[in-house]
Design an enzyme around this catalytic site. Structure first.
Site, PDB file in Angstrom:
ATOM      1  N   GLY A 156       0.823  -1.213   0.000  1.00 23.60           N
ATOM      2  CA  GLY A 156       0.000   0.000   0.000  1.00 23.60           C
ATOM      3  C   GLY A 156       0.845   1.246   0.000  1.00 23.60           C
ATOM      4  O   GLY A 156       0.355   2.343  -0.269  1.00 23.60           O
ATOM      5  N   PRO A 165      -2.618   1.745  -5.159  1.00 22.50           N
ATOM      6  CA  PRO A 165      -2.502   3.126  -4.690  1.00 22.50           C
ATOM      7  C   PRO A 165      -3.523   3.438  -3.601  1.00 22.50           C
ATOM      8  O   PRO A 165      -3.288   4.290  -2.754  1.00 22.50           O
ATOM      9  CB  PRO A 165      -2.792   3.972  -5.935  1.00 22.50           C
ATOM     10  CG  PRO A 165      -2.638   3.059  -7.093  1.00 22.50           C
ATOM     11  CD  PRO A 165      -2.906   1.659  -6.599  1.00 22.50           C
ATOM     12  N   HIS A 216      -5.318  15.446   2.732  1.00 25.19           N
ATOM     13  CA  HIS A 216      -4.857  14.423   3.681  1.00 25.19           C
ATOM     14  C   HIS A 216      -4.471  15.017   5.027  1.00 25.19           C
ATOM     15  O   HIS A 216      -4.247  16.222   5.151  1.00 25.19           O
ATOM     16  CB  HIS A 216      -3.651  13.676   3.105  1.00 25.19           C
ATOM     17  CG  HIS A 216      -4.009  12.658   2.078  1.00 25.19           C
ATOM     18  ND1 HIS A 216      -4.264  12.981   0.758  1.00 25.19           N
ATOM     19  CD2 HIS A 216      -4.180  11.310   2.170  1.00 25.19           C
ATOM     20  CE1 HIS A 216      -4.557  11.879   0.092  1.00 25.19           C
ATOM     21  NE2 HIS A 216      -4.520  10.846   0.917  1.00 25.19           N
ATOM     22  N   LYS A 219       1.236  13.045   6.515  1.00 26.82           N
ATOM     23  CA  LYS A 219       1.577  12.338   5.267  1.00 26.82           C
ATOM     24  C   LYS A 219       2.920  12.821   4.721  1.00 26.82           C
ATOM     25  O   LYS A 219       3.171  14.021   4.636  1.00 26.82           O
ATOM     26  CB  LYS A 219       0.465  12.569   4.230  1.00 26.82           C
ATOM     27  CG  LYS A 219       0.681  11.800   2.943  1.00 26.82           C
ATOM     28  CD  LYS A 219      -0.580  11.734   2.098  1.00 26.82           C
ATOM     29  CE  LYS A 219      -0.339  11.060   0.752  1.00 26.82           C
ATOM     30  NZ  LYS A 219       0.240   9.717   0.873  1.00 26.82           N
TER      31      LYS A 219
HETATM   32  N1  NDP Z   1      -2.712   2.199  -0.514  1.00 29.29           N
HETATM   33  C1  NDP Z   1      -3.488   2.667   0.468  1.00 29.29           C
HETATM   34  O1  NDP Z   1      -4.710   2.389   0.521  1.00 29.29           O
HETATM   35  C2  NDP Z   1      -2.899   3.512   1.538  1.00 29.29           C
HETATM   36  C3  NDP Z   1      -1.573   3.837   1.476  1.00 29.29           C
HETATM   37  N2  NDP Z   1      -0.980   4.541   2.468  1.00 29.29           N
HETATM   38  C4  NDP Z   1       0.475   4.723   2.353  1.00 29.29           C
HETATM   39  O2  NDP Z   1       1.105   3.844   3.280  1.00 29.29           O
HETATM   40  C5  NDP Z   1       2.345   4.410   3.717  1.00 29.29           C
HETATM   41  C6  NDP Z   1       2.362   4.443   5.250  1.00 29.29           C
HETATM   42  O3  NDP Z   1       1.391   5.354   5.712  1.00 29.29           O
HETATM   43  P1  NDP Z   1       1.160   5.582   7.281  1.00 29.29           P
HETATM   44  O4  NDP Z   1       0.814   4.294   7.942  1.00 29.29           O
HETATM   45  O5  NDP Z   1       0.239   6.726   7.388  1.00 29.29           O
HETATM   46  O6  NDP Z   1       2.640   6.028   7.727  1.00 29.29           O
HETATM   47  P2  NDP Z   1       3.299   5.929   9.176  1.00 29.29           P
HETATM   48  O7  NDP Z   1       4.467   6.847   9.144  1.00 29.29           O
HETATM   49  O8  NDP Z   1       2.291   6.086  10.230  1.00 29.29           O
HETATM   50  O9  NDP Z   1       3.828   4.416   9.244  1.00 29.29           O
HETATM   51  C7  NDP Z   1       4.936   3.935   8.567  1.00 29.29           C
HETATM   52  C8  NDP Z   1       5.606   2.911   9.447  1.00 29.29           C
HETATM   53  O10 NDP Z   1       6.624   2.253   8.725  1.00 29.29           O
HETATM   54  C9  NDP Z   1       7.760   2.126   9.578  1.00 29.29           C
HETATM   55  N3  NDP Z   1       8.972   1.923   8.808  1.00 29.29           N
HETATM   56  C10 NDP Z   1       9.844   2.824   8.308  1.00 29.29           C
HETATM   57  N4  NDP Z   1      10.857   2.213   7.677  1.00 29.29           N
HETATM   58  C11 NDP Z   1      10.611   0.882   7.770  1.00 29.29           C
HETATM   59  C12 NDP Z   1      11.303  -0.273   7.299  1.00 29.29           C
HETATM   60  N5  NDP Z   1      12.454  -0.190   6.608  1.00 29.29           N
HETATM   61  N6  NDP Z   1      10.769  -1.503   7.558  1.00 29.29           N
HETATM   62  C13 NDP Z   1       9.624  -1.609   8.261  1.00 29.29           C
HETATM   63  N7  NDP Z   1       8.936  -0.544   8.734  1.00 29.29           N
HETATM   64  C14 NDP Z   1       9.427   0.682   8.483  1.00 29.29           C
HETATM   65  C15 NDP Z   1       7.743   3.414  10.378  1.00 29.29           C
HETATM   66  O11 NDP Z   1       8.539   3.308  11.542  1.00 29.29           O
HETATM   67  P3  NDP Z   1       9.180   4.664  12.148  1.00 29.29           P
HETATM   68  O12 NDP Z   1       8.031   5.557  12.483  1.00 29.29           O
HETATM   69  O13 NDP Z   1       9.927   4.157  13.338  1.00 29.29           O
HETATM   70  O14 NDP Z   1      10.056   5.232  11.078  1.00 29.29           O
HETATM   71  C16 NDP Z   1       6.248   3.513  10.704  1.00 29.29           C
HETATM   72  O15 NDP Z   1       5.902   2.734  11.820  1.00 29.29           O
HETATM   73  C17 NDP Z   1       2.432   5.777   3.043  1.00 29.29           C
HETATM   74  O16 NDP Z   1       3.186   5.658   1.862  1.00 29.29           O
HETATM   75  C18 NDP Z   1       0.976   6.099   2.704  1.00 29.29           C
HETATM   76  O17 NDP Z   1       0.844   6.979   1.631  1.00 29.29           O
HETATM   77  C19 NDP Z   1      -1.683   4.990   3.547  1.00 29.29           C
HETATM   78  C20 NDP Z   1      -3.016   4.742   3.641  1.00 29.29           C
HETATM   79  C21 NDP Z   1      -3.740   3.968   2.659  1.00 29.29           C
HETATM   80  O1  LIG Z   2      -0.849   8.622   3.362  1.00 29.34           O
HETATM   81  C1  LIG Z   2      -2.081   8.358   3.386  1.00 29.34           C
HETATM   82  O2  LIG Z   2      -2.777   8.547   4.373  1.00 29.34           O
HETATM   83  C2  LIG Z   2      -2.675   7.783   2.167  1.00 29.34           C
HETATM   84  N1  LIG Z   2      -1.904   7.447   1.196  1.00 29.34           N
HETATM   85  C3  LIG Z   2      -2.303   6.860  -0.042  1.00 29.34           C
HETATM   86  C4  LIG Z   2      -1.963   7.783  -1.191  1.00 29.34           C
HETATM   87  O3  LIG Z   2      -0.882   8.384  -1.190  1.00 29.34           O
HETATM   88  O4  LIG Z   2      -2.769   7.883  -2.105  1.00 29.34           O
HETATM   89  C5  LIG Z   2      -3.736   6.380  -0.024  1.00 29.34           C
HETATM   90  C6  LIG Z   2      -4.667   7.247   0.750  1.00 29.34           C
HETATM   91  O5  LIG Z   2      -4.858   8.424   0.044  1.00 29.34           O
HETATM   92  C7  LIG Z   2      -4.129   7.522   2.146  1.00 29.34           C
END
Ligand code: NDP
Ligand SMILES: O=C(O)C1=N[C@H](C(=O)O)C[C@H](O)C1
EC number: 1.17.1.8
Length: 248
Positions: free
Chosen positions: A77, A105, A134, A138
């Protein structure tokens, strides 16, 4: 059969939600929760069959490469999957015909549908712009969803033979007209209180059409993520977009 799932980014906003959803799924078991300070090598020791990655655009390629090389299926994701990155993943998969990767995405069903609707509408309107909104935590802008939507709209405009969208601007502050993604203007808002939202605006003679989707809670992504985990078990190669897993 229980699917053995590892979660990368397990303590993050999305990862924590994914851990809960996998734990609650009757056909899945969590075998690894990995964050920035832990090694992906543990995934092989615990026998993970599928990895779910919600980490960061800067680290996701290394994670994915490890999984492909170790025949662990991946549901990704994390944003930042440019066409160039997708080609790189295809290259790895060419050497590993038994591996499988699903990159989406956006896993929210409404977001997937709204992208389809936007693709459908795009051929009929001379003007199209995207506003993505957002939470301020982000890391990337524009969102992966907005970039994917822009590319779908651009493809539909090209096949319909549409000209560039009308725009008489000759003087503007930097950024005032947003970023151009595949020739479509994308505007990014970061606002406390928001989760993930997108508006696609179309304009024609005497009318506009707005397609809006709101993720009000990260739970909105979970049915799509679980669907992705179940689907990737039976798929090899690269699949981009949850629409290819759903029956639309
Ligand atoms: N496709 C979809 O439907 C969605 C996609 N996203 C995407 O997902 C991604 C994460 O979003 P979000 O959860 O909000 O972000 P967060 O920053 O809350 O979470 C990311 C996590 O990944 C950890 N991390 C960093 N580096 C590594 C590594 N090498 N190995 C394992 N874990 C690692 C971070 O740890 P630390 O904080 O210690 O660095 C943190 O806990 C983004 O790219 C976002 O755009 C989000 C929502 C929906
Ligand atoms: O970072 C987020 O929160 C999200 N990231 C994804 C994106 O970059 O499109 C999906 C969703 O919009 C939430």
């Amino acid at each position: 059969m229980t699917i053995r799932v590892g979660v990368l980014g397990a303590r993050g906003r999305m990862g924590a939600e994914v851990c809960q959803a996998v734990e609650a799924a009757p056909d899945m078991e969590i075998v690894a929760r990995i964050d920035a300070d832990e090694s992906v090598h543990d995934l092989t020791q615990v026998g993970a069959e599928v990895v779910v990655d919600f980490t960061h655009p800067d680290v996701v390629m290394d994670n994915l490469r490890f999984c492909v090389e170790h025949d662990i299926r991946s549901v990704v994701g994390t944003s930042g999957f440019t066409p160039e990155r997708q080609d790189t993943v295809r290259g790895w998969l060419a050497d590993r015909p038994s591996a499988g990767v699903l990159i989406a995405p956006n896993f929210a069903l409404g977001a997937v549908l709204s992208m389809k609707f936007a693709q459908l509408a795009a051929r009929y309107y001379p003007s199209a712009e995207i506003i993505e909104l957002h939470h301020p935590g982000k890391a990337d802008a524009p969102s992966g969803t907005a970039a994917h939507t822009a590319s779908l709209i651009a493809g539909a405009r090209t096949s319909a033979g549409l000209d560039k969208a009308p725009d008489a601007t000759t003087s503007a502050l930097d950024g005032a007209r947003g970023a151009l993604v595949d020739d479509v203007r994308v505007h990014s808002v970061r606002l406390a209180g928001l989760v993930a939202h997108q508006e696609v605006l179309f304009g024609g003679e005497g009318e506009t059409l707005t397609i809006r989707h709101d993720s009000l809670d990260r739970k909105s992504f979970m049915p799509g993520v679980l669907l992705g985990v179940r689907a990737v078990v039976d798929r090899t190669g690269l699949t981009v977009g949850l629409e290819n897993v759903l029956t639309l």
